[in-house]
Design an enzyme around this catalytic site. Structure first.
Site, PDB file in Angstrom:
ATOM      1  N   LYS A   7       0.853  -1.209   0.000  1.00 18.19           N
ATOM      2  CA  LYS A   7       0.000   0.000   0.000  1.00 18.19           C
ATOM      3  C   LYS A   7       0.882   1.250   0.000  1.00 18.19           C
ATOM      4  O   LYS A   7       0.661   2.165  -0.800  1.00 18.19           O
ATOM      5  CB  LYS A   7      -0.882  -0.008   1.236  1.00 18.19           C
ATOM      6  CG  LYS A   7      -1.562   1.322   1.535  1.00 18.19           C
ATOM      7  CD  LYS A   7      -2.471   1.249   2.741  1.00 18.19           C
ATOM      8  CE  LYS A   7      -1.744   1.404   4.039  1.00 18.19           C
ATOM      9  NZ  LYS A   7      -1.438   2.785   4.444  1.00 18.19           N
ATOM     10  N   ASN A   8       1.887   1.259   0.852  1.00 16.55           N
ATOM     11  CA  ASN A   8       2.680   2.477   1.034  1.00 16.55           C
ATOM     12  C   ASN A   8       3.728   2.705  -0.055  1.00 16.55           C
ATOM     13  O   ASN A   8       4.427   3.717  -0.046  1.00 16.55           O
ATOM     14  CB  ASN A   8       3.326   2.492   2.427  1.00 16.55           C
ATOM     15  CG  ASN A   8       2.271   2.643   3.509  1.00 16.55           C
ATOM     16  OD1 ASN A   8       1.105   2.914   3.224  1.00 16.55           O
ATOM     17  ND2 ASN A   8       2.658   2.437   4.748  1.00 16.55           N
TER      18      ASN A   8
ATOM     19  N   CYS B 192      -5.112  11.444  12.790  1.00 16.78           N
ATOM     20  CA  CYS B 192      -5.861  10.179  12.793  1.00 16.78           C
ATOM     21  C   CYS B 192      -5.699   9.592  14.185  1.00 16.78           C
ATOM     22  O   CYS B 192      -5.102  10.214  15.070  1.00 16.78           O
ATOM     23  CB  CYS B 192      -5.321   9.235  11.714  1.00 16.78           C
ATOM     24  SG  CYS B 192      -3.694   8.619  12.101  1.00 16.78           S
TER      25      CYS B 192
ATOM     26  N   ARG C 218      -0.163  13.899  13.147  1.00 20.25           N
ATOM     27  CA  ARG C 218       0.265  13.719  11.758  1.00 20.25           C
ATOM     28  C   ARG C 218       0.467  15.053  11.029  1.00 20.25           C
ATOM     29  O   ARG C 218      -0.120  15.294   9.979  1.00 20.25           O
ATOM     30  CB  ARG C 218      -0.708  12.837  10.980  1.00 20.25           C
ATOM     31  CG  ARG C 218      -1.140  11.550  11.641  1.00 20.25           C
ATOM     32  CD  ARG C 218      -0.090  10.502  11.808  1.00 20.25           C
ATOM     33  NE  ARG C 218       0.442   9.964  10.590  1.00 20.25           N
ATOM     34  CZ  ARG C 218      -0.096   8.946   9.917  1.00 20.25           C
ATOM     35  NH1 ARG C 218      -1.231   8.426  10.344  1.00 20.25           N
ATOM     36  NH2 ARG C 218       0.472   8.492   8.827  1.00 20.25           N
TER      37      ARG C 218
ATOM     38  N   ASP D  79       4.912   0.349  12.130  1.00 18.81           N
ATOM     39  CA  ASP D  79       3.716  -0.323  11.593  1.00 18.81           C
ATOM     40  C   ASP D  79       3.650  -1.788  12.002  1.00 18.81           C
ATOM     41  O   ASP D  79       2.667  -2.463  11.706  1.00 18.81           O
ATOM     42  CB  ASP D  79       3.690  -0.230  10.060  1.00 18.81           C
ATOM     43  CG  ASP D  79       3.412   1.181   9.611  1.00 18.81           C
ATOM     44  OD1 ASP D  79       3.552   1.463   8.406  1.00 18.81           O
ATOM     45  OD2 ASP D  79       3.091   2.023  10.466  1.00 18.81           O
TER      46      ASP D  79
ATOM     47  N   ARG E 187      -8.509  -1.144   4.646  1.00 18.47           N
ATOM     48  CA  ARG E 187      -7.720  -0.056   4.054  1.00 18.47           C
ATOM     49  C   ARG E 187      -6.346  -0.553   3.635  1.00 18.47           C
ATOM     50  O   ARG E 187      -5.775  -0.059   2.673  1.00 18.47           O
ATOM     51  CB  ARG E 187      -7.534   1.077   5.065  1.00 18.47           C
ATOM     52  CG  ARG E 187      -8.800   1.798   5.431  1.00 18.47           C
ATOM     53  CD  ARG E 187      -8.516   3.033   6.230  1.00 18.47           C
ATOM     54  NE  ARG E 187      -7.433   3.802   5.612  1.00 18.47           N
ATOM     55  CZ  ARG E 187      -6.980   4.939   6.136  1.00 18.47           C
ATOM     56  NH1 ARG E 187      -7.475   5.400   7.252  1.00 18.47           N
ATOM     57  NH2 ARG E 187      -6.017   5.601   5.546  1.00 18.47           N
TER      58      ARG E 187
HETATM   59  C1  EPZ Z   1       4.156   6.847   6.530  1.00 16.89           C
HETATM   60  O1  EPZ Z   1       3.341   7.831   7.137  1.00 16.89           O
HETATM   61  C2  EPZ Z   1       3.274   5.623   6.373  1.00 16.89           C
HETATM   62  N1  EPZ Z   1       2.148   5.948   5.493  1.00 16.89           N
HETATM   63  C3  EPZ Z   1       2.772   5.169   7.742  1.00 16.89           C
HETATM   64  O2  EPZ Z   1       2.026   3.984   7.555  1.00 16.89           O
HETATM   65  C4  EPZ Z   1       3.982   4.850   8.612  1.00 16.89           C
HETATM   66  O3  EPZ Z   1       3.537   4.497   9.899  1.00 16.89           O
HETATM   67  C5  EPZ Z   1       4.875   6.090   8.699  1.00 16.89           C
HETATM   68  O4  EPZ Z   1       5.257   6.509   7.373  1.00 16.89           O
HETATM   69  C6  EPZ Z   1       6.151   5.827   9.481  1.00 16.89           C
HETATM   70  O5  EPZ Z   1       6.864   4.779   8.906  1.00 16.89           O
HETATM   71  C7  EPZ Z   1       2.361   5.992   4.154  1.00 16.89           C
HETATM   72  O6  EPZ Z   1       3.464   5.771   3.671  1.00 16.89           O
HETATM   73  C8  EPZ Z   1       1.170   6.311   3.307  1.00 16.89           C
HETATM   74  P1  EPZ Z   1       6.119  10.187   8.645  1.00 16.89           P
HETATM   75  P2  EPZ Z   1       3.856   9.362   7.187  1.00 16.89           P
HETATM   76  O7  EPZ Z   1       5.974  11.481   7.929  1.00 16.89           O
HETATM   77  O8  EPZ Z   1       4.684   9.663   6.008  1.00 16.89           O
HETATM   78  C9  EPZ Z   1       6.207  13.411  12.117  1.00 16.89           C
HETATM   79  C10 EPZ Z   1       0.204   2.572   7.780  1.00 16.89           C
HETATM   80  O9  EPZ Z   1      -0.196   1.943   8.749  1.00 16.89           O
HETATM   81  N2  EPZ Z   1       6.055  14.409  11.044  1.00 16.89           N
HETATM   82  O10 EPZ Z   1       7.280   9.302   8.313  1.00 16.89           O
HETATM   83  O11 EPZ Z   1       2.671  10.213   7.483  1.00 16.89           O
HETATM   84  C11 EPZ Z   1       4.995  12.511  12.268  1.00 16.89           C
HETATM   85  O12 EPZ Z   1       4.038  13.104  13.127  1.00 16.89           O
HETATM   86  C12 EPZ Z   1       0.635   4.009   7.918  1.00 16.89           C
HETATM   87  O13 EPZ Z   1       0.338   2.105   6.613  1.00 16.89           O
HETATM   88  C13 EPZ Z   1       6.095  15.763  11.373  1.00 16.89           C
HETATM   89  O14 EPZ Z   1       6.227  16.123  12.535  1.00 16.89           O
HETATM   90  O15 EPZ Z   1       4.796   9.324   8.467  1.00 16.89           O
HETATM   91  C14 EPZ Z   1       5.596  11.258  12.857  1.00 16.89           C
HETATM   92  O16 EPZ Z   1       5.747  11.464  14.251  1.00 16.89           O
HETATM   93  C15 EPZ Z   1       0.367   4.519   9.310  1.00 16.89           C
HETATM   94  N3  EPZ Z   1       5.991  16.678  10.371  1.00 16.89           N
HETATM   95  C16 EPZ Z   1       6.989  11.189  12.219  1.00 16.89           C
HETATM   96  O17 EPZ Z   1       7.261  12.515  11.726  1.00 16.89           O
HETATM   97  C17 EPZ Z   1       5.839  16.317   9.062  1.00 16.89           C
HETATM   98  O18 EPZ Z   1       5.757  17.213   8.190  1.00 16.89           O
HETATM   99  C18 EPZ Z   1       7.128  10.229  11.064  1.00 16.89           C
HETATM  100  O19 EPZ Z   1       6.055  10.488  10.216  1.00 16.89           O
HETATM  101  C19 EPZ Z   1       5.788  14.937   8.749  1.00 16.89           C
HETATM  102  C20 EPZ Z   1       5.916  14.000   9.754  1.00 16.89           C
END
Ligand code: EPZ
Length: 417
Positions: free
Chosen positions: A22-23, A116, A121, A304, A397
């Protein structure tokens, strides 16, 4: 709303085929916005989130055709640069259209993705990165208004690795003028998958999969056929389920090289894991040893997989500490496992302590997010008696026909419409 009923106690045996990730599929589908023509994306899983992003692209005028497990997306008919609230709220990864829309059309209007269950996020790193490339960004009435007559390459340093942030900036930078360097970039396999795809379209990218990526902007990208890698989290989910039930499962069409962090921890619990380059066999005949985990950006133990691993630890021999460092509220599944008799103490927003017990008891439980629902399935597979999981739309999902795959492995599991 559908429910899933599981009668626990059956060790899983047999083979399971892993679907496309998915990702990885989501950013690849978004990247088709960059091309004035048809992009073919192979090995696309049949998931709700994939339907959501396809609806979004069609709403913007793209042609989307499914051809078996391929998707063909025609970016030449795109006529709208807006991602509306009612589509984005269904799937926050819609933020991935922001970078490509800006790169292709110089303008984008994307609804702010809400938080979420697992956390706020924020997308501040996405927006700061796009501003560094010369975009003018404002937030108006819940929408991100982004304008950039032309994007210019820049040095961008992420405060912390962000997966979709890295992907958004990659898709913006490939059409920017000059060189962009992304530092502290995410290193997940899905990043390298996106880079490979963009390179096939004519982009010039080096260092994908490492913390420093260099992107030389080009004028246009051309249509290509791009491939979704197997889902490493689905792979890990079935591996943990095999170990939890004391079974013997061979996972086909996976890439063990992408799940070193998971294999390392599973072996520490006493499970036997034998890998080839495209499959992994997991067996567990002895007790489950308690193991501490700490979630980290790739190649560390993936956040995850935290919920699934916690379910395994509920019946381990001693106590284990689980440290969730990525999201601020990713223990919701613990409350449901407690209802099944687990002995878990949430010592802080990011620390949980699991004391292993003899066995869980089946119960009525509720899924709260995608990976929490997988955790409840694993718990149901090992519990005594029947477990009924509600709100399984969370599972749909991110897992393609999960009950079919588990029942093929001998699980007593069925979906109740
Ligand atoms: C991706 O989410 C994945 N989703 C998530 O999978 C996964 O848990 C996550 O990466 C971490 O590996 C997709 O790829 C579609 P991040 P993403 O930006 O990109 C903070 C699932 O179950 N952050 O790597 O949204 C954030 O709050 C989903 O398939 C900021 O502060 O995660 C988090 O604490 C759930 N500012 C950390 O960074 C930003 O601008 C990592 O988030 C962006 C992120």
């Amino acid at each position: 709303m559908d429910k899933i009923e599981i009668i626990g106690g059956t060790p899983l045996h047999g083979e399971v085929m892993i679907s496309g990730a998915k990702n990885a599929a989501l950013p690849l589908i978004a990247s088709s916005i960059l091309v004035d023509g048809k992009t073919r994306i192979t090995n696309v899983p049949g998931l709700m989130d994939i339907k959501s992003i396809c609806l979004l692209l069609e709403d913007m005028g793209a042609g989307v055709v499914r051809d078996h497990t391929d998707l063909i997306v025609d970016g030449s008919t795109l006529n709208k640069i807006e991602a509306p609230y009612d589509l984005v709220r269904k799937m926050r990864a819609s933020i991935l259209v922001l970078g490509p829309l800006l790169a292709r059309f110089g303008h984008a209007r994307v609804s702010m993705p809400g938080g979420c269950a697992i956390g706020a996020r924020p997308v501040d790193m996405h927006l700061k990165g796009l501003e560094a490339l010369g975009a003018d960004i404002s937030i108006e009435h819940g929408y991100i208004e982004a304008k950039a007559p032309s994007l210019k390459g820049a040095e961008i340093y992420f405060d912390m690795p962000t997966v979709t942030g890295t992907e958004n900036l990659m898709m913006a930078a490939v059409l920017a003028k000059g060189t962009t360097v992304l530092r502290n970039a995410a290193r997940e396999p899905e990043i390298a998958c996106l880079a490979d795809s963009l390179i096939r379209m004519g982009a010039k990218i080096e260092g994908a999969g490492t913390a420093v990526m260099t992107i030389e902007g080009t004028d246009t990208l051309v249509p290509a056929t791009i491939d979704v890698i197997p889902d490493r989290i689905e792979t890990g989910t079935f591996m943990v389920a095999a170990a939890a039930t004391g079974g013997d499962v061979t996972i086909q069409n996976c890439i063990p090289d992408h799940i070193g962090g998971i294999i390392n921890k599973l072996r520490a619990t006493g499970a036997q894991v034998d890998c080839s380059d495209k499959s992994a066999r997991v067996r567990r005949t002895d007790i489950i040893k308690s193991v501490d985990i700490k979630t980290l950006p790739y190649p560390g133990f993936p956040t995850d997989m935290q919920a699934q691993f916690m379910a395994l630890m509920t019946i381990a021999d001693k106590s284990s500490n689980i440290h969730e460092t990525i999201f601020e509220n990713r223990f919701i599944h613990a409350n449901e496992l407690l209802r099944m008799g687990a002995d878990i103490t949430i010592t802080s927003g990011s620390h949980a302590r699991v004391n292993g017990i003899e066995s869980l008891q089946g119960a009525q439980v509720m899924a709260s997010d995608l990976r929490a629902s997988a955790s409840l399935v694993i718990a149901g597979l090992i519990a005594k008696g029947s477990t009924l999981i509600s709100r399984v739309y969370h599972m749909d999902r991110g897992y393609e026909s999960i009950e079919t795959k588990f029942s093929k492995l001998g699980a007593k599991i069925r979906r109740i419409k």
